[in-house]
Design an enzyme around this catalytic site. Structure first.
Site, PDB file in Angstrom:
ATOM      1  N   ARG A  62      44.372 -35.474  28.762  1.00 59.93           N
ATOM      2  CA  ARG A  62      44.869 -34.919  30.035  1.00 59.93           C
ATOM      3  C   ARG A  62      44.573 -35.854  31.206  1.00 59.93           C
ATOM      4  NH1 ARG A  62      44.561 -28.392  29.496  1.00 59.93           N
ATOM      5  NH2 ARG A  62      45.918 -28.460  27.690  1.00 59.93           N
ATOM      6  N   LYS A 171      35.237 -29.565  14.375  1.00 62.08           N
ATOM      7  CA  LYS A 171      34.677 -28.223  14.433  1.00 62.08           C
ATOM      8  C   LYS A 171      34.717 -27.711  15.868  1.00 62.08           C
ATOM      9  CE  LYS A 171      30.299 -27.559  14.844  1.00 62.08           C
ATOM     10  NZ  LYS A 171      29.175 -27.731  15.771  1.00 62.08           N
ATOM     11  N   ASP A 200      33.333 -32.115   8.879  1.00 60.91           N
ATOM     12  CA  ASP A 200      31.956 -31.680   9.101  1.00 60.91           C
ATOM     13  C   ASP A 200      31.159 -32.974   9.048  1.00 60.91           C
ATOM     14  OD1 ASP A 200      29.234 -30.975   8.664  1.00 60.91           O
ATOM     15  OD2 ASP A 200      29.918 -28.958   8.179  1.00 60.91           O
ATOM     16  N   HIS A 201      30.703 -33.452  10.194  1.00 63.36           N
ATOM     17  CA  HIS A 201      30.182 -34.827  10.206  1.00 63.36           C
ATOM     18  C   HIS A 201      28.917 -34.972   9.358  1.00 63.36           C
ATOM     19  CE1 HIS A 201      27.453 -33.485  13.464  1.00 63.36           C
ATOM     20  NE2 HIS A 201      26.737 -34.552  13.199  1.00 63.36           N
ATOM     21  N   LYS A 205      27.248 -38.261   6.426  1.00 65.13           N
ATOM     22  CA  LYS A 205      25.929 -38.921   6.459  1.00 65.13           C
ATOM     23  C   LYS A 205      25.579 -39.412   5.057  1.00 65.13           C
ATOM     24  CE  LYS A 205      24.204 -36.013  10.242  1.00 65.13           C
ATOM     25  NZ  LYS A 205      23.682 -36.728  11.378  1.00 65.13           N
ATOM     26  N   GLU A 239      16.117 -29.945  16.228  1.00 65.71           N
ATOM     27  CA  GLU A 239      16.521 -30.847  17.310  1.00 65.71           C
ATOM     28  C   GLU A 239      15.560 -30.672  18.467  1.00 65.71           C
ATOM     29  OE1 GLU A 239      21.006 -31.497  17.709  1.00 65.71           O
ATOM     30  OE2 GLU A 239      20.805 -29.354  17.400  1.00 65.71           O
ATOM     31  N   ASP A 258      27.098 -22.788  15.383  1.00 66.73           N
ATOM     32  CA  ASP A 258      27.113 -24.214  15.703  1.00 66.73           C
ATOM     33  C   ASP A 258      26.568 -25.057  14.541  1.00 66.73           C
ATOM     34  OD1 ASP A 258      27.490 -26.365  17.581  1.00 66.73           O
ATOM     35  OD2 ASP A 258      25.310 -26.458  17.816  1.00 66.73           O
ATOM     36  N   HIS A 263      27.264 -27.236   9.030  1.00 72.26           N
ATOM     37  CA  HIS A 263      26.394 -28.318   8.556  1.00 72.26           C
ATOM     38  C   HIS A 263      25.354 -27.831   7.527  1.00 72.26           C
ATOM     39  CE1 HIS A 263      28.332 -30.214  11.823  1.00 72.26           C
ATOM     40  NE2 HIS A 263      27.476 -29.914  12.776  1.00 72.26           N
ATOM     41  N   LYS A 363      17.189 -25.638  18.702  1.00 70.05           N
ATOM     42  CA  LYS A 363      17.140 -26.639  19.770  1.00 70.05           C
ATOM     43  C   LYS A 363      15.790 -26.530  20.452  1.00 70.05           C
ATOM     44  CE  LYS A 363      21.915 -27.391  20.260  1.00 70.05           C
ATOM     45  NZ  LYS A 363      22.223 -28.685  19.659  1.00 70.05           N
TER      46      LYS A 363
HETATM   47  C1  BG6 Z   1      26.990 -30.700  16.312  1.00 70.64           C
HETATM   48  C2  BG6 Z   1      26.512 -29.531  17.120  1.00 70.64           C
HETATM   49  O1  BG6 Z   1      27.965 -30.299  15.399  1.00 70.64           O
HETATM   50  O2  BG6 Z   1      25.888 -31.268  15.611  1.00 70.64           O
HETATM   51  C3  BG6 Z   1      25.416 -29.947  18.086  1.00 70.64           C
HETATM   52  O3  BG6 Z   1      27.596 -28.973  17.841  1.00 70.64           O
HETATM   53  C4  BG6 Z   1      24.304 -30.658  17.344  1.00 70.64           C
HETATM   54  O4  BG6 Z   1      24.905 -28.826  18.795  1.00 70.64           O
HETATM   55  C5  BG6 Z   1      24.861 -31.761  16.452  1.00 70.64           C
HETATM   56  O5  BG6 Z   1      23.410 -31.201  18.302  1.00 70.64           O
HETATM   57  C6  BG6 Z   1      23.788 -32.341  15.557  1.00 70.64           C
HETATM   58  O6  BG6 Z   1      24.281 -33.464  14.893  1.00 70.64           O
HETATM   59  P1  BG6 Z   1      23.307 -34.642  14.437  1.00 70.64           P
HETATM   60  O7  BG6 Z   1      24.190 -35.562  13.677  1.00 70.64           O
HETATM   61  O8  BG6 Z   1      22.737 -35.233  15.696  1.00 70.64           O
HETATM   62  O9  BG6 Z   1      22.245 -33.999  13.604  1.00 70.64           O
END
Ligand code: BG6
Length: 508
Positions: A62, A171, A200-201, A205, A239, A258, A263, A363
């Site tokens: 945008r 996501k 899903d990142h 890993k 985290e 989240d 994850h 968190k």
């Molecule tokens: C994301 C969440 O998908 O993953 C975040 O939305 C989180 O809240 C993050 O901090 C954590 O990813 P990683 O790779 O830093 O463990």
């Protein structure tokens, strides 16, 4: 120390095919993800010669900016965030294929204009029509763009000898079972399941992929990987950061949506699944779905005893004062959003009957650490009278200090039979002499290659929401989250969850 044989870590990637020439279209290109992760990942792949010789990337967003401004901004992103060192000659080559197009992408006219632009870029770069569309946009826009691309004639049917069209979706995929189902339905109007790549990142890993290599590439662990030998499993994803300026988003989500639904359930399925019959995407995903289907559903009455939700209040992390969640920007006063979750999950199948999986994530915990710990049963008979023998633990460290540690008991040198725990360690950094590639590099490369193994299938997403939904519904009727000071391991109720079973969280 277990030493890896000489292969540098990137060899795994180099063994792969190079993808076919393609045009990548990124929606949400003026956003953070594109600058911090996507373009730096593509740049690193280019630096490692893993991209096709002909490739163009069109950023759509945008923000009203020119291609030149976009290129400049992305250069900054690559210099700062790319795994591969910044090299001017690599950049000069890479930037030739980088474009930007401003727009809202919410009506027929904008998709028609996009088609014209894509065709022009394809003509200029000699591309055959292969297209990868990446939706790094708010979820409310997924259906609009998904539909717009299909109805705007930007996609090809999934047929032999046709160029490919693929859709990557960030996501969150839905916010409950109903919305996930509805999104699946809408997308399937214009796309085949095999064209849809739900990211899903965590699956990108290296350490998460190594769970499979470790379990099924070694003969010594799998015989122990069941309820005969395993006492319980702990999964911690901690985290130290707070909402990271994303309070508005987090208010609509909370830790269960989240982190757990996606994850952590991925970590759980990789740990608990049966050996797949092959390494094809569907064979692996079939096994993961079975684990999700075997999760024992919690009734509303069981939810309080098996789940904990917490919310951080002011405290200190790493010696620095940290505000409470409700003082963060974008968070409603009196918010009942959870920033911490602990769960006791049971898997009702032959392998795992009676073995609890304890999960916690939050968190503003004392540190950033993600680990899966397999805690084995105690020895059946205590031969060494008076000795304190701790159970064996196999700890898979997802991040940081990626690696695997096995805790065993060993005699302490001396006249007495004293037994202390010692560690056998494998660390990626020291064993391979290289840092693992970024998750997004692997995922982008796989989607260009058409390998969906590390992406979630529609039935997988729905099975995971089905379990989560019951908890969400019970929480809506239940008490608000328990407070915990920032910089602690969550509320006391999280410890009670294990104490009730005569167990305790591992000290990380
Ligand atoms: C994301 C969440 O998908 O993953 C975040 O939305 C989180 O809240 C993050 O901090 C954590 O990813 P990683 O790779 O830093 O463990």
């Amino acid at each position: 120390m277990l030493e890896a044989l000489a292969n540098p870590l990137l060899e795994g990637l180099h063994e792969q095919r190079i993808p076919e020439p393609c045009c990548i279209v990124i929606f949400g290109a003026s956003g953070d993800l594109t600058r911090r992760k996507l373009i730096p990942a593509l740049y690193s792949l280019a630096a490692d010669h893993l991209l096709p010789s002909h490739l163009a990337i069109l950023g759509c967003g945008r923000t009203d900016q020119t291609t030149e401004q976009f290129r400049e901004d992305m250069k900054g992103g690559c210099e700062k965030f790319a795994r591969a060192a910044f090299k001017q000659d690599v950049w000069d080559d890479f930037v030739q294929g980088l474009y930007y197009m401003p727009g809202n992408f919410d009506d027929d006219a904008s998709f028609a204009a996009l088609k014209t632009q894509v065709l022009e870029i394809e003509g200029k770069h000699g591309l055959p029509g292969n297209r990868l569309f990446y939706l790094a946009i708010p979820p409310s826009q997924f259906p609009i763009v998904g539909r717009g691309l299909a109805s705007g004639g930007l996609t090809y049917k999934c047929e032999p000898n046709q160029p490919f069209s693929r859709l990557i979706i960030e996501k969150p995929f839905g916010r409950d079972l109903e919305s996930a189902r509805s999104l699946n339905r809408v997308l399937r109007e214009g796309w085949e399941e095999e064209q849809i790549y739900r990211i899903d990142h965590y699956l990108g890993k290296e350490t998460v992929q190594n769970i499979m290599a470790f379990r099924f590439g070694n003969a010594i662990f799998e015989p122990l990987w069941n309820n005969n030998y395993v006492d319980h499993v702990e999964i911690t994803v901690a985290e130290s950061i707070g909402t990271g300026g994303r309070g508005g988003y987090y208010e609509t989500s909370g830790a269960l949506r989240d982190m757990v639904q996606n994850h952590i359930f991925q970590l759980l399925t990789m740990t608990a699944m049966e050996p797949p019959i092959s390494t094809t995407a569907d064979a692996i995903r079939d096994e993961k779905v079975k684990v999700l289907q075997a999760l024992r559903p919690l009734s509303p009455q069981e939810v309080p005893a098996n789940t904990v939700r917490g919310q951080y209040v002011a405290g200190a992390v790493d010696g620095e004062d940290a505000p409470g969640y409700q003082e963060e920007g974008g968070v409603a006063p009196g918010s009942a959003t959870e920033t911490f979750v602990a769960l006791k999950v049971l898997i009702d199948n032959w392998r795992w009957a009676g073995v609890p999986f304890y999960i916690r994530t939050g968190k503003r915990l004392p540190k950033r650490v993600s680990e899966i710990s397999i805690v084995f049963r105690k020895v059946p008979h205590l031969l060494f009278k008076g000795a304190q023998i701790e159970p064996n633990v196999l700890a898979i460290r997802i991040q940081p200090d990626e690696g695997i540690v096995l805790k065993v008991g060993s005699k302490v040198p001396g006249a007495a039979m004293k037994i202390n725990p010692v560690l056998m360690e494998f660390r990626y950094g020291t064993s391979f002499g290289a840092e693992p590639p970024e998750a997004y590099e692997r995922l982008l490369l796989d989607s260009l290659l058409g390998d969906s193994t590390l992406f979630t299938r529609s039935d997988e997403v729905e099975a995971s929401w089905r379990w989560i939904n019951r908890v969400l519904e019970a929480w809506q009727q239940g008490a608000p989250p328990d407070p915990y000071p920032s910089g602690t391991w969550g509320p006391a109720s999280a410890d009670d969850l294990l104490h009730r079973d005569g167990r305790h969280w591992r000290h990380l």
